[in-house]
Motif scaffolding. Structure first.
Motif, mmCIF file in Angstrom:
data_model
loop_
_atom_site.group_PDB
_atom_site.id
_atom_site.type_symbol
_atom_site.label_atom_id
_atom_site.label_comp_id
_atom_site.label_asym_id
_atom_site.label_seq_id
_atom_site.Cartn_x
_atom_site.Cartn_y
_atom_site.Cartn_z
ATOM 1 N N TYR A 179 0.740 -1.047 -0.024
ATOM 2 C CA TYR A 179 0.191 -0.052 -0.069
ATOM 3 C C TYR A 179 0.877 1.125 -0.105
ATOM 4 C CZ TYR A 179 -4.855 -1.726 0.423
ATOM 5 O OH TYR A 179 -5.957 -2.297 0.362
ATOM 6 N N GLU A 180 2.259 1.271 0.984
ATOM 7 C CA GLU A 180 2.800 2.529 0.707
ATOM 8 C C GLU A 180 3.417 2.735 -0.554
ATOM 9 O OE1 GLU A 180 5.452 1.688 4.253
ATOM 10 O OE2 GLU A 180 4.088 2.752 5.443
ATOM 11 N N LEU A 181 4.094 1.497 -1.259
ATOM 12 C CA LEU A 181 4.491 1.579 -2.532
ATOM 13 C C LEU A 181 3.674 2.297 -3.465
ATOM 14 C CD1 LEU A 181 6.965 1.068 -4.048
ATOM 15 C CD2 LEU A 181 6.419 -1.111 -4.510
ATOM 16 N N ILE A 182 2.477 1.582 -3.626
ATOM 17 C CA ILE A 182 1.404 2.366 -4.431
ATOM 18 C C ILE A 182 1.086 4.009 -4.118
ATOM 19 C CG2 ILE A 182 -0.967 2.250 -5.139
ATOM 20 C CD1 ILE A 182 -0.967 -0.705 -4.478
ATOM 21 N N ASN A 183 1.124 4.291 -2.579
ATOM 22 C CA ASN A 183 0.788 5.459 -2.269
ATOM 23 C C ASN A 183 1.696 6.531 -2.481
ATOM 24 O OD1 ASN A 183 -1.464 6.727 -1.099
ATOM 25 N ND2 ASN A 183 -0.009 7.488 0.653
ATOM 26 N N ASN A 184 3.288 5.864 -2.959
ATOM 27 C CA ASN A 184 4.025 6.848 -3.456
ATOM 28 C C ASN A 184 3.769 7.584 -4.729
ATOM 29 O OD1 ASN A 184 5.835 6.637 -1.160
ATOM 30 N ND2 ASN A 184 6.749 4.534 -1.773
ATOM 31 N N GLY A 210 -0.755 13.261 -9.486
ATOM 32 C CA GLY A 210 0.090 13.164 -8.434
ATOM 33 C C GLY A 210 1.362 13.679 -8.740
ATOM 34 N N GLY A 211 1.956 13.815 -10.049
ATOM 35 C CA GLY A 211 3.050 14.343 -10.557
ATOM 36 C C GLY A 211 4.274 13.408 -10.034
ATOM 37 N N ASN A 212 4.075 12.267 -10.032
ATOM 38 C CA ASN A 212 5.315 11.515 -9.486
ATOM 39 C C ASN A 212 5.606 10.199 -10.251
ATOM 40 O OD1 ASN A 212 7.416 11.181 -7.533
ATOM 41 N ND2 ASN A 212 6.252 9.940 -6.081
ATOM 42 N N GLN A 213 5.406 10.443 -11.572
ATOM 43 C CA GLN A 213 5.526 9.140 -12.482
ATOM 44 C C GLN A 213 7.046 8.906 -12.520
ATOM 45 O OE1 GLN A 213 3.151 8.890 -16.152
ATOM 46 N NE2 GLN A 213 2.707 10.999 -15.871
ATOM 47 N N GLU A 214 7.821 9.772 -12.164
ATOM 48 C CA GLU A 214 9.284 9.498 -12.438
ATOM 49 C C GLU A 214 9.804 8.396 -11.102
ATOM 50 O OE1 GLU A 214 7.975 12.441 -12.050
ATOM 51 O OE2 GLU A 214 8.456 13.256 -13.912
ATOM 52 N N TYR A 215 8.822 8.281 -10.144
ATOM 53 C CA TYR A 215 8.969 7.234 -9.126
ATOM 54 C C TYR A 215 9.037 6.028 -9.722
ATOM 55 C CZ TYR A 215 9.081 5.114 -4.428
ATOM 56 O OH TYR A 215 9.580 4.488 -3.347
ATOM 57 N N ILE A 216 7.939 5.624 -10.430
ATOM 58 C CA ILE A 216 7.675 4.355 -11.039
ATOM 59 C C ILE A 216 9.073 4.183 -11.973
ATOM 60 C CG2 ILE A 216 6.482 2.946 -12.670
ATOM 61 C CD1 ILE A 216 4.009 4.746 -12.138
ATOM 62 N N HIS A 219 11.966 2.948 -9.997
ATOM 63 C CA HIS A 219 11.826 1.880 -9.022
ATOM 64 C C HIS A 219 11.003 0.772 -9.927
ATOM 65 C CE1 HIS A 219 12.492 5.126 -6.206
ATOM 66 N NE2 HIS A 219 12.969 4.301 -5.522
ATOM 67 N N LYS A 220 11.676 0.582 -11.303
ATOM 68 C CA LYS A 220 10.646 -0.543 -11.984
ATOM 69 C C LYS A 220 10.785 -1.787 -11.647
ATOM 70 C CE LYS A 220 11.853 2.146 -16.441
ATOM 71 N NZ LYS A 220 12.457 2.076 -17.381
ATOM 72 N N ALA A 221 12.104 -2.296 -10.993
ATOM 73 C CA ALA A 221 12.011 -3.631 -10.304
ATOM 74 C C ALA A 221 11.021 -3.740 -9.151
ATOM 75 C CB ALA A 221 13.485 -3.694 -9.883
ATOM 76 N N MET A 225 7.875 -6.280 -9.174
ATOM 77 C CA MET A 225 7.593 -7.354 -8.124
ATOM 78 C C MET A 225 6.289 -7.184 -7.148
ATOM 79 S SD MET A 225 10.112 -9.168 -8.341
ATOM 80 C CE MET A 225 9.614 -10.471 -7.056
ATOM 81 N N LEU A 226 6.071 -5.807 -7.152
ATOM 82 C CA LEU A 226 4.552 -5.401 -6.761
ATOM 83 C C LEU A 226 3.534 -6.021 -7.557
ATOM 84 C CD1 LEU A 226 2.695 -3.738 -4.895
ATOM 85 C CD2 LEU A 226 3.018 -2.100 -6.583
ATOM 86 N N TYR A 227 3.620 -5.795 -8.674
ATOM 87 C CA TYR A 227 2.353 -6.459 -9.430
ATOM 88 C C TYR A 227 2.522 -7.979 -9.627
ATOM 89 C CZ TYR A 227 0.314 -7.521 -14.060
ATOM 90 O OH TYR A 227 -0.632 -7.808 -15.161
ATOM 91 N N LEU A 228 3.543 -8.628 -9.362
ATOM 92 C CA LEU A 228 3.435 -10.034 -9.362
ATOM 93 C C LEU A 228 3.287 -10.579 -8.126
ATOM 94 C CD1 LEU A 228 7.044 -10.838 -10.992
ATOM 95 C CD2 LEU A 228 4.942 -11.095 -12.151
ATOM 96 N N ARG A 229 3.459 -9.760 -6.972
ATOM 97 C CA ARG A 229 2.897 -10.475 -5.664
ATOM 98 C C ARG A 229 1.282 -10.172 -5.668
ATOM 99 N NH1 ARG A 229 7.373 -7.503 -3.793
ATOM 100 N NH2 ARG A 229 6.131 -5.687 -3.339
#
Length: 360
Positions: A179-184, A210-216, A219-221, A225-229
């Motif tokens: 949840y925290e990772l998504i919330n970033n 949110g203007g924070n697409q650069e965070y994705i 942190h691609k990896a 892993m979030l998507y797979l989990r």
């Protein structure tokens, strides 16, 4: 631009008809197909619509035609000439660059080449591999030097975004850390408010706001892993989200818009101005909407896909070469992997155009 597009698109359709006649297809069928292309309102209206999808659709038809030509040559154990290979390379490059998903469709065709062909296998593999490399270079360094901005990350991840959003909305099994990772990237509390199962635009806008697409990107990896989990812990929710986002392309009797009766609202100040009078304009709009309803009554996008699959099974029984069937199927597969809309006709316009060709 519109006049040039009309001429190019008409030439594409004409070339396909000439090819069918030269391959021995009944003249009556080519006349019927000519009448279909000439009188079908979707073809007429799309030919004057300022979308890249129109020429891209014509390129799908030409790629299908070329695939048939290559199949016949290989069946007759004829080596493709250098001129044919150059033509294939040029057509393939245009096919892959007019729509981003077509590059993935083209990559899906490479293993089909290795399985279906013998005489020209190596030549075709070299051509197709070089096209993929050239397109990657063109989309990256070349367009970058021309200051052409690539699509943002939110635009490229429609299916994963919808699956994650659907999991959040339906209270799926998501850890506090996830949840925290998504919330970033996006305000999780707003996802349920804006989520719409058939179109990813609302989620994309939420991510952009949110203007924070650069965070994705940075942190691609972690996001992979979030998507797979989430997929492992919530497989049913992921499947349901995928069905909602793609069902219009494979589930019959799905209704969605095909064209607008005029110029859509825009920021350029362009508007529809009728030179024929309001009464005539209303009559034309009524005819356009009638044909759209008629299409949804007797046909739809899903039946285009199933018609190709049915023709494929008939070809298997007759031991025909299958490469030409692979082109529209690969296009549909590439749409399903990343579509932002569940039943967008213009995305599969090329498949719609190829159905009569495939049947022939």
């Amino acid at each position: 631009y519109v006049v040039a597009q009309m001429v190019i698109f008409a030439a594409m359709l004409s070339v396909s008809l000439i090819y069918l006649e030269n391959t021995g297809v009944s003249k009556w069928f080519t006349y019927v197909l000519l009448a279909f292309y000439a009188l079908c309102p979707f073809v007429a209206i799309y030919s004057i619509t300022v979308w890249k999808d129109i020429i891209a659709g014509g390129l799908v038809l030409l790629m299908t035609m070329t695939a048939h030509f290559v199949s016949i040559s290989d069946k007759n154990e004829e080596k493709l000439s250098v001129l044919s290979l150059i033509g294939l390379w040029g057509l393939s490059f245009l096919f892959c660059t007019f729509r981003s998903n077509h590059l993935y469709a083209y990559i899906l065709l490479i293993p089909v080449i290795l399985l279906c062909f013998k005489k020209n296998r190596l030549r075709l593999a070299v051509v197709m591999a070089s096209v993929v490399i050239a397109v990657i270079i063109y989309n990256g360094p070349v367009l970058g030097m021309m200051n052409v901005a690539p699509p943002d990350i939110a635009e490229s991840l429609s299916i994963p975004e919808q699956q994650i959003a659907y999991t959040v909305v339906n209270g799926g099994n998501i850890s506090h850390k996830d949840y925290e990772l998504i919330n970033n990237v996006v305000d999780v509390s707003k996802i349920e408010e804006v989520y719409y199962p058939h179109i990813s635009d609302n989620i994309k806008l939420l991510i952009r706001s949110g203007g924070n697409q650069e965070y994705i990107t940075a942190h691609k990896a972690e996001f992979l892993m979030l998507y797979l989990r989430l997929g492992i812990h919530n497989p049913l929710l992921f499947v349901e989200a995928f069905v909602y986002e793609t069902s219009g392309y494979w589930y019959p009797k799905t209704e969605y818009w095909i064209y607008s009766a005029g110029i859509s609202e825009n920021s350029l100040g362009l508007d529809t101005v009728s030179l024929l009078g309001q009464g005539c304009q209303n009559c034309i709009i009524s005819i356009m909407l009638f044909f759209q309803r008629l299409f949804h009554t007797f046909w739809d996008l899903a039946l285009c896909l199933w018609a190709v699959i049915f023709s494929l099974f008939l070809a298997l029984q007759k031991r025909k070469r299958l490469f030409c069937y692979a082109v529209p199927l690969a296009v549909i597969a590439s749409i399903l992997l990343g579509t932002p809309v569940w039943a967008e006709f213009r995305y599969a316009f090329g498949v719609f155009l190829t159905v009569p060709f495939i049947i022939a």
